[in-house]
Write a protein that holds these residues in place. Structure first.
Motif, PDB file in Angstrom:
ATOM      1  N   CYS A  30       0.850  -1.192   0.000  1.00 38.99           N
ATOM      2  CA  CYS A  30       0.000   0.000   0.000  1.00 38.99           C
ATOM      3  C   CYS A  30       0.884   1.240   0.000  1.00 38.99           C
ATOM      4  O   CYS A  30       2.106   1.156   0.193  1.00 38.99           O
ATOM      5  CB  CYS A  30      -0.925   0.008   1.223  1.00 38.99           C
ATOM      6  SG  CYS A  30      -0.049   0.016   2.793  1.00 38.99           S
ATOM      7  N   TYR A  31       0.268   2.393  -0.198  1.00 43.95           N
ATOM      8  CA  TYR A  31       0.998   3.653  -0.212  1.00 43.95           C
ATOM      9  C   TYR A  31       1.240   4.098   1.230  1.00 43.95           C
ATOM     10  O   TYR A  31       0.324   4.150   2.045  1.00 43.95           O
ATOM     11  CB  TYR A  31       0.212   4.735  -0.958  1.00 43.95           C
ATOM     12  CG  TYR A  31       0.966   6.033  -1.114  1.00 43.95           C
ATOM     13  CD1 TYR A  31       1.863   6.214  -2.168  1.00 43.95           C
ATOM     14  CD2 TYR A  31       0.817   7.064  -0.195  1.00 43.95           C
ATOM     15  CE1 TYR A  31       2.572   7.400  -2.313  1.00 43.95           C
ATOM     16  CE2 TYR A  31       1.524   8.253  -0.323  1.00 43.95           C
ATOM     17  CZ  TYR A  31       2.402   8.412  -1.382  1.00 43.95           C
ATOM     18  OH  TYR A  31       3.110   9.577  -1.503  1.00 43.95           O
ATOM     19  N   VAL A  32       2.492   4.388   1.549  1.00 49.35           N
ATOM     20  CA  VAL A  32       2.857   4.852   2.886  1.00 49.35           C
ATOM     21  C   VAL A  32       3.282   6.310   2.782  1.00 49.35           C
ATOM     22  O   VAL A  32       4.261   6.636   2.096  1.00 49.35           O
ATOM     23  CB  VAL A  32       3.992   3.992   3.493  1.00 49.35           C
ATOM     24  CG1 VAL A  32       4.422   4.553   4.850  1.00 49.35           C
ATOM     25  CG2 VAL A  32       3.537   2.540   3.647  1.00 49.35           C
ATOM     26  N   GLU A  33       2.537   7.176   3.459  1.00 48.78           N
ATOM     27  CA  GLU A  33       2.779   8.615   3.366  1.00 48.78           C
ATOM     28  C   GLU A  33       4.183   8.971   3.834  1.00 48.78           C
ATOM     29  O   GLU A  33       4.878   9.781   3.229  1.00 48.78           O
ATOM     30  CB  GLU A  33       1.718   9.350   4.202  1.00 48.78           C
ATOM     31  CG  GLU A  33       1.840  10.868   4.153  1.00 48.78           C
ATOM     32  CD  GLU A  33       1.555  11.431   2.759  1.00 48.78           C
ATOM     33  OE1 GLU A  33       2.178  12.455   2.420  1.00 48.78           O
ATOM     34  OE2 GLU A  33       0.737  10.845   2.024  1.00 48.78           O
ATOM     35  N   ARG A  34       4.600   8.343   4.933  1.00 49.00           N
ATOM     36  CA  ARG A  34       5.920   8.683   5.507  1.00 49.00           C
ATOM     37  C   ARG A  34       7.061   8.362   4.539  1.00 49.00           C
ATOM     38  O   ARG A  34       8.047   9.086   4.462  1.00 49.00           O
ATOM     39  CB  ARG A  34       6.110   7.903   6.808  1.00 49.00           C
ATOM     40  CG  ARG A  34       7.392   8.224   7.556  1.00 49.00           C
ATOM     41  CD  ARG A  34       7.417   7.493   8.889  1.00 49.00           C
ATOM     42  NE  ARG A  34       7.405   6.051   8.700  1.00 49.00           N
ATOM     43  CZ  ARG A  34       8.497   5.330   8.429  1.00 49.00           C
ATOM     44  NH1 ARG A  34       9.667   5.929   8.292  1.00 49.00           N
ATOM     45  NH2 ARG A  34       8.413   4.021   8.288  1.00 49.00           N
ATOM     46  N   SER A  39       4.714   0.630  -0.717  1.00 49.13           N
ATOM     47  CA  SER A  39       5.625  -0.092   0.176  1.00 49.13           C
ATOM     48  C   SER A  39       5.090  -1.485   0.463  1.00 49.13           C
ATOM     49  O   SER A  39       3.896  -1.762   0.315  1.00 49.13           O
ATOM     50  CB  SER A  39       5.798   0.668   1.495  1.00 49.13           C
ATOM     51  OG  SER A  39       6.227   1.985   1.264  1.00 49.13           O
ATOM     52  N   LEU A  40       6.008  -2.346   0.876  1.00 50.92           N
ATOM     53  CA  LEU A  40       5.651  -3.682   1.341  1.00 50.92           C
ATOM     54  C   LEU A  40       5.541  -3.655   2.856  1.00 50.92           C
ATOM     55  O   LEU A  40       6.474  -3.198   3.543  1.00 50.92           O
ATOM     56  CB  LEU A  40       6.712  -4.703   0.919  1.00 50.92           C
ATOM     57  CG  LEU A  40       6.907  -4.902  -0.584  1.00 50.92           C
ATOM     58  CD1 LEU A  40       8.053  -5.880  -0.838  1.00 50.92           C
ATOM     59  CD2 LEU A  40       5.631  -5.412  -1.241  1.00 50.92           C
ATOM     60  N   LEU A  52       7.887  -5.621   8.971  1.00 49.86           N
ATOM     61  CA  LEU A  52       8.630  -5.035   7.855  1.00 49.86           C
ATOM     62  C   LEU A  52       7.833  -3.892   7.247  1.00 49.86           C
ATOM     63  O   LEU A  52       6.618  -3.982   7.089  1.00 49.86           O
ATOM     64  CB  LEU A  52       8.887  -6.109   6.779  1.00 49.86           C
ATOM     65  CG  LEU A  52       9.549  -5.624   5.485  1.00 49.86           C
ATOM     66  CD1 LEU A  52      11.002  -5.246   5.733  1.00 49.86           C
ATOM     67  CD2 LEU A  52       9.481  -6.697   4.398  1.00 49.86           C
ATOM     68  N   GLU A  53       8.545  -2.806   6.939  1.00 53.54           N
ATOM     69  CA  GLU A  53       7.964  -1.687   6.190  1.00 53.54           C
ATOM     70  C   GLU A  53       9.036  -1.234   5.216  1.00 53.54           C
ATOM     71  O   GLU A  53      10.019  -0.617   5.608  1.00 53.54           O
ATOM     72  CB  GLU A  53       7.568  -0.547   7.143  1.00 53.54           C
ATOM     73  CG  GLU A  53       6.872   0.601   6.435  1.00 53.54           C
ATOM     74  CD  GLU A  53       6.480   1.712   7.392  1.00 53.54           C
ATOM     75  OE1 GLU A  53       5.280   1.958   7.553  1.00 53.54           O
ATOM     76  OE2 GLU A  53       7.387   2.324   7.992  1.00 53.54           O
ATOM     77  N   SER A  54       8.882  -1.599   3.956  1.00 57.01           N
ATOM     78  CA  SER A  54       9.936  -1.360   2.967  1.00 57.01           C
ATOM     79  C   SER A  54       9.343  -0.717   1.717  1.00 57.01           C
ATOM     80  O   SER A  54       8.444  -1.275   1.080  1.00 57.01           O
ATOM     81  CB  SER A  54      10.624  -2.690   2.618  1.00 57.01           C
ATOM     82  OG  SER A  54      11.515  -2.519   1.534  1.00 57.01           O
ATOM     83  N   LYS A  55       9.850   0.444   1.389  1.00 56.78           N
ATOM     84  CA  LYS A  55       9.393   1.128   0.177  1.00 56.78           C
ATOM     85  C   LYS A  55       9.900   0.381  -1.065  1.00 56.78           C
ATOM     86  O   LYS A  55      11.044  -0.069  -1.111  1.00 56.78           O
ATOM     87  CB  LYS A  55       9.915   2.564   0.171  1.00 56.78           C
ATOM     88  CG  LYS A  55       9.476   3.365  -1.048  1.00 56.78           C
ATOM     89  CD  LYS A  55      10.033   4.775  -1.008  1.00 56.78           C
ATOM     90  CE  LYS A  55       9.655   5.545  -2.275  1.00 56.78           C
ATOM     91  NZ  LYS A  55      10.221   6.907  -2.269  1.00 56.78           N
ATOM     92  N   SER A  73      17.954  -6.225  -1.816  1.00 56.20           N
ATOM     93  CA  SER A  73      18.881  -5.550  -0.901  1.00 56.20           C
ATOM     94  C   SER A  73      18.360  -4.159  -0.602  1.00 56.20           C
ATOM     95  O   SER A  73      18.098  -3.377  -1.533  1.00 56.20           O
ATOM     96  CB  SER A  73      20.281  -5.449  -1.517  1.00 56.20           C
ATOM     97  OG  SER A  73      20.822  -6.726  -1.724  1.00 56.20           O
ATOM     98  N   GLU A  74      18.223  -3.852   0.695  1.00 57.75           N
ATOM     99  CA  GLU A  74      17.796  -2.506   1.105  1.00 57.75           C
ATOM    100  C   GLU A  74      18.988  -1.555   1.102  1.00 57.75           C
ATOM    101  O   GLU A  74      18.855  -0.375   0.853  1.00 57.75           O
ATOM    102  CB  GLU A  74      17.205  -2.558   2.512  1.00 57.75           C
ATOM    103  CG  GLU A  74      15.831  -3.173   2.577  1.00 57.75           C
ATOM    104  CD  GLU A  74      14.725  -2.162   2.282  1.00 57.75           C
ATOM    105  OE1 GLU A  74      14.715  -1.094   2.905  1.00 57.75           O
ATOM    106  OE2 GLU A  74      13.877  -2.461   1.428  1.00 57.75           O
ATOM    107  N   ALA A  75      20.141  -2.079   1.475  1.00 54.95           N
ATOM    108  CA  ALA A  75      21.363  -1.277   1.517  1.00 54.95           C
ATOM    109  C   ALA A  75      22.513  -2.206   1.177  1.00 54.95           C
ATOM    110  O   ALA A  75      22.322  -3.395   0.891  1.00 54.95           O
ATOM    111  CB  ALA A  75      21.542  -0.655   2.902  1.00 54.95           C
TER     112      ALA A  75
END
Length: 821
Positions: A30-34, A39-40, A52-55, A73-75
């Motif tokens: 869904c769309y996460v404003e922050r 995002s997942l 988990l909250e991952s754009k 990979s996030e980073a």
């Protein structure tokens, strides 16, 4: 039913390049404003917390592997993976990711990997599939090289897996395995080891289903016996067929269930014993193997649970006195493993599982088992009991309260648990610690239910204190009959510390139940005997128990402590500790400091009257001198009750200045020029003694006289100190006969400067009592709502002293105005 399509496990790659399981939950997008983007989100299935909250980053390379795994990979050093229970859920989320990145969902990787050359990518994308060499003995080396070269690339792994599935290649390889073994072709067997190991790392469920089938699994294990790095082959098949025996404690009639149990055991054996420890690059390639075992266990539990005849026979034999010990041990071990498997179930399925066991009579069966002599059987029964308590403590409470109506205290389930805790033979009391945790869960009011027609807390605690508490405290009471513990070895001290920990928990949470028990049984006095133990941890447990009681500030407890002189063991321990600066010293001082800060008057008086001589020389902290000061202030008030009552009246109406809530009169006082105010301001007579003289003084002359007294007044204020040594004004109050009637009747209308009826002006008939000019400020100030006390005493809190110190810094003329306003 929960949507299993979206059920996932979240993995992160740690610093050691190992995959850590972060929990199981349900994924959504869904769309996460922050995060300003799609995002997942993964929420834990246990409590709904965010795992988990991952754009979904447009430039991140997402990979889909084996139809049920998405990796990215996030980073630079932070890799994530979602392992889906179902392929449909994985496809659904993969489409969302591809939609954000503008990719075709048919791809298995959304971005090009930087470590693949352009040529490799071109080859992978252009070729329709992977062609496997013909499955022949002479080409085993070529096949092994192909498998090894495909593992680093996700695309090549995918194509290799499809080729192996479509061509029935695994069964052909296993036929060659039999040929190599017959010919003792060690080189060929080494190549087969590498090939089969590589197929495991493809992490493909469809391949596992073939490899773990009844006809193939033993040959797969055979291939893995010939590790080239070992000088001699392992004998895994021999162990599984000859050493490991399948015991049916209760005959299983369902052939499918029996086959599933065999398969799960063998696959678990492959994972734990046969496959080499995976390298950091291979760990994430075996997630599907873990999932395969996991879901097999879920199926086994479900099938056993549905077999009513099986469970009925199980519990009948468990409780049958004719069952021999060896058989009973096998039955209990099976039940323990059965409950352990249940931890893999979804919450709603686990509810049904334990409900089934409860209906079958698992608690009465445990009661029978725990009463037996076999230590191994009792240990397994304790583990089963822990599963039940952790799952549903209310179910256990309800059972023990019902059985109390029919059985003696000695054979109650909870009392059997307490006895096993007390009799634990482990030097470290590992079992006792586990059982104490279970007891704490059972007596914790936080997880007790309160309904309209019954209150579990009241009923169960009443039962526990009547039928069980005496069993719990028996070792404590038996060991504290003298002035010091009769047994003071390490194991006994550990046990008593555990019991004290539970009793301390009860003091905090059980209110009147534990209070009646402690006072009626004189428990605290017996506990404080343990202050003389040579084991510091036990003495501290005893002290913590008393500190928890004092912390309640309950006068019933306080009177009991004073009547029995229960500070004596604490003071003795403090003096015996000497000048050592350790935990005992700090804990005892903290207890007395709490009494001082909280101003527990009864205990303060008791300590000073009985133990002051022993404590008066302790000067490295001010705690005991502070207690003495409190005591003297109390005694002063008792000697002068009239003064004390007036202080309490004024303290209850203490006026605290706040710039946000200034009254009208104060604002007028601050905003009016001093010269404009002097001629007509109201003046409070300095004392009753000079009242007659002041009756003939006009306001001007009185004001001038007050000016002359300015210097002497300021000097006296500086000399006033309280008993604790802090600078603070002190007061002498003397009230005229009109005081009481005017404390509540004066209004702001008569309070303006120059008013004929101004309170405190010379000769006003209703003026309150005068205040001596030799003391500091006026003791009362009137506001709109009537006279409000502005007063402080030497024994007030430091906060109030600070208020009065601010008052003293005002110019004298302004203080006079405040007095008369």
């Amino acid at each position: 039913m929960t949507d299993t399509r979206r059920r996932v496990k979240v993995y992160t790659l740690n610093e050691d390049r190992q995959w850590d399981d972060r929990g199981t939950g349900h994924v959504s997008s869904c769309y996460v404003e922050r995060l300003k983007g799609m995002s997942l989100l993964v929420r834990a299935e246990s409590d709904g917390s965010l795992l988990l909250e991952s754009k979904i980053n447009p430039n991140t390379a997402y990979q889909k592997q084996q139809d049920t795994l998405i990796v990215w990979s996030e980073a630079e050093n932070y890799d994530l993976a979602l392992s889906f229970q179902e392929k449909a859920g994985c496809d659904e989320i993969w489409e969302k990711i591809c939609q954000v990145q503008g990719k075709d969902p048919s791809v298995d990787i959304t971005q090009d990997l930087v470590d693949e050359s352009e040529e490799e990518r071109f080859d992978d994308m252009s070729s329709p599939g992977l062609e496997l060499p013909s499955c022949e003995l002479s080409r085993l080396e070529e096949i092994a090289e192909l498998v090894a070269s495909s593992l680093p690339s996700p695309l090549r792994r995918e194509k290799l897996a499809l080729a192996l599935e479509n061509e029935g290649y695994i069964k052909k390889l296993l036929e060659i395995f039999h040929v190599c073994e017959d010919l003792e072709n060690i080189e060929g067997l080494h190549h087969l080891y590498e090939i089969i190991k590589g197929i495991f790392l493809l992490n493909r469920t469809a391949l596992f289903e073939v490899m773990f089938s009844e006809e193939c699994i033993m040959d797969i294990i055979g291939c893995l016996e010939y590790d080239p790095s070992l000088s001699q082959s392992r004998k895994h098949r021999e162990f599984l067929t000859k050493t490991a025996k399948f015991k049916e404690v209760i005959p299983i009639s369902d052939p499918e269930l029996k086959q599933k149990i065999h398969q799960t055991y063998r696959v678990q054996y492959i994972q734990d014993m046969v496959l080499p420890t995976p390298s950091v690059f291979e760990e994430n390639m075996l997630s599907t193997l873990h999932s395969f075992i996991f879901f097999n266990k879920v199926e086994i539990v479900g099938m056993l649970q549905e077999d009513e005849k099986f469970l009925t026979d199980l519990f009948a034999q468990l409780t049958d006195e004719a069952t021999d010990e060896e058989k009973r041990q096998e039955l209990v071990n099976f039940l323990k493993e059965f409950c352990a498997f249940s931890q893999t179930l979804q919450p709603q399925n686990r509810d049904a599982f334990f409900k089934t066991l409860s209906n079958m009579g698992i608690l009465p069966a445990l009661e029978v088992i725990l009463g037996m002599d076999d230590a191994q059987v009792r240990s397994a029964a304790t583990d089963i009991f822990s599963y039940l308590v952790e799952y549903n403590p209310s179910m256990v409470r309800e059972f023990v309260m019902q059985e109390a109506q029919q059985n003696d205290d000695d054979i109650l389930l909870i009392n059997l648990i307490i006895e096993h805790m007390i009799c634990d033979t482990d030097p470290e009391l590992g079992g006792a610690v586990l059982l104490m945790g279970l007891l704490r869960t059972l007596v914790d009011p936080e997880n007790m239910l309160a309904t309209a027609n019954k209150t579990e807390k009241t009923e169960f605690l009443g039962f526990f204190y009547k039928h069980c508490m005496h069993v719990l405290t028996a070792p404590l009471l038996a060991n504290t009959t003298e002035d010091k513990p009769s047994k003071d070895d390490f194991q006994t001290a550990q046990l008593l510390a555990l019991i004290l920990e539970l009793l301390t928990f009860c003091v905090e949470h059980h209110t009147y139940h534990i209070k009646n028990y402690i006072i009626n049984k004189d428990i605290l006095r017996r506990v404080l005997v343990l202050m003389a133990s040579k084991h510091a941890f036990l003495a501290l447990c005893a002290l913590r128990f008393k500190r928890k009681i004092i912390g309640l500030k309950d006068e019933f407890y306080n009177r009991y402590i004073m009547k029995s002189f229960l500070f004596e063991p604490v003071v003795k321990a403090f003096l015996n500790n000497g000048s050592r600066y350790n935990l005992m010293n700090s804990a005892i001082i903290e207890m007395f400091e709490f009494i001082r800060v909280e101003d527990i008057k009864s205990l303060t008086a008791h300590v000073i009257e009985n133990y002051w001589k022993a404590l008066e020389d302790v000067d490295y902290v001010q705690t005991f001198k502070g207690l003495k000061l409190r005591f003297e202030q109390q005694r002063e008030r008792q000697d002068n009750p009239k003064l004390d009552s007036m202080r309490s009246i004024l303290r209850n109406h203490r006026y605290r200045r706040d710039a946000r809530t200034l009254e009208d009169e104060e604002e007028m006082w601050f905003n009016t020029d001093e010269d404009d105010m002097e001629d007509g301001e109201a003046v409070v007579p300095p004392s009753d003694k000079t009242k007659n003289d002041e009756d003939i003084m006009d306001p001007i002359s009185k004001f001038m006289e007050r000016k002359k007294l300015k210097e002497s007044e300021e000097k006296e204020v500086l000399l006033k100190t309280n008993l604790s040594g802090r600078q603070s004004p002190s007061f002498k109050l003397s009230f005229s006969s009109g005081t009481k009637s005017n404390l509540t009747s004066q209004s702001s209308a008569s309070n303006l400067p120059g008013s004929p009826g101004s309170p405190g002006s010379p000769g006003s008939p209703g003026s309150p009592g005068s205040v001596s000019k030799s003391t500091s400020q006026m003791a009362a100030i009137t506001t709109k709502g009537g006279l409000v006390g502005l007063v402080d005493y030497p024994d007030d809190d430091e906060e109030d002293d600070e208020d009065e110190d601010k008052e003293e810094t005002l110019p004298l003329s302004k203080k006079a105005k405040l007095e008369s306003s």
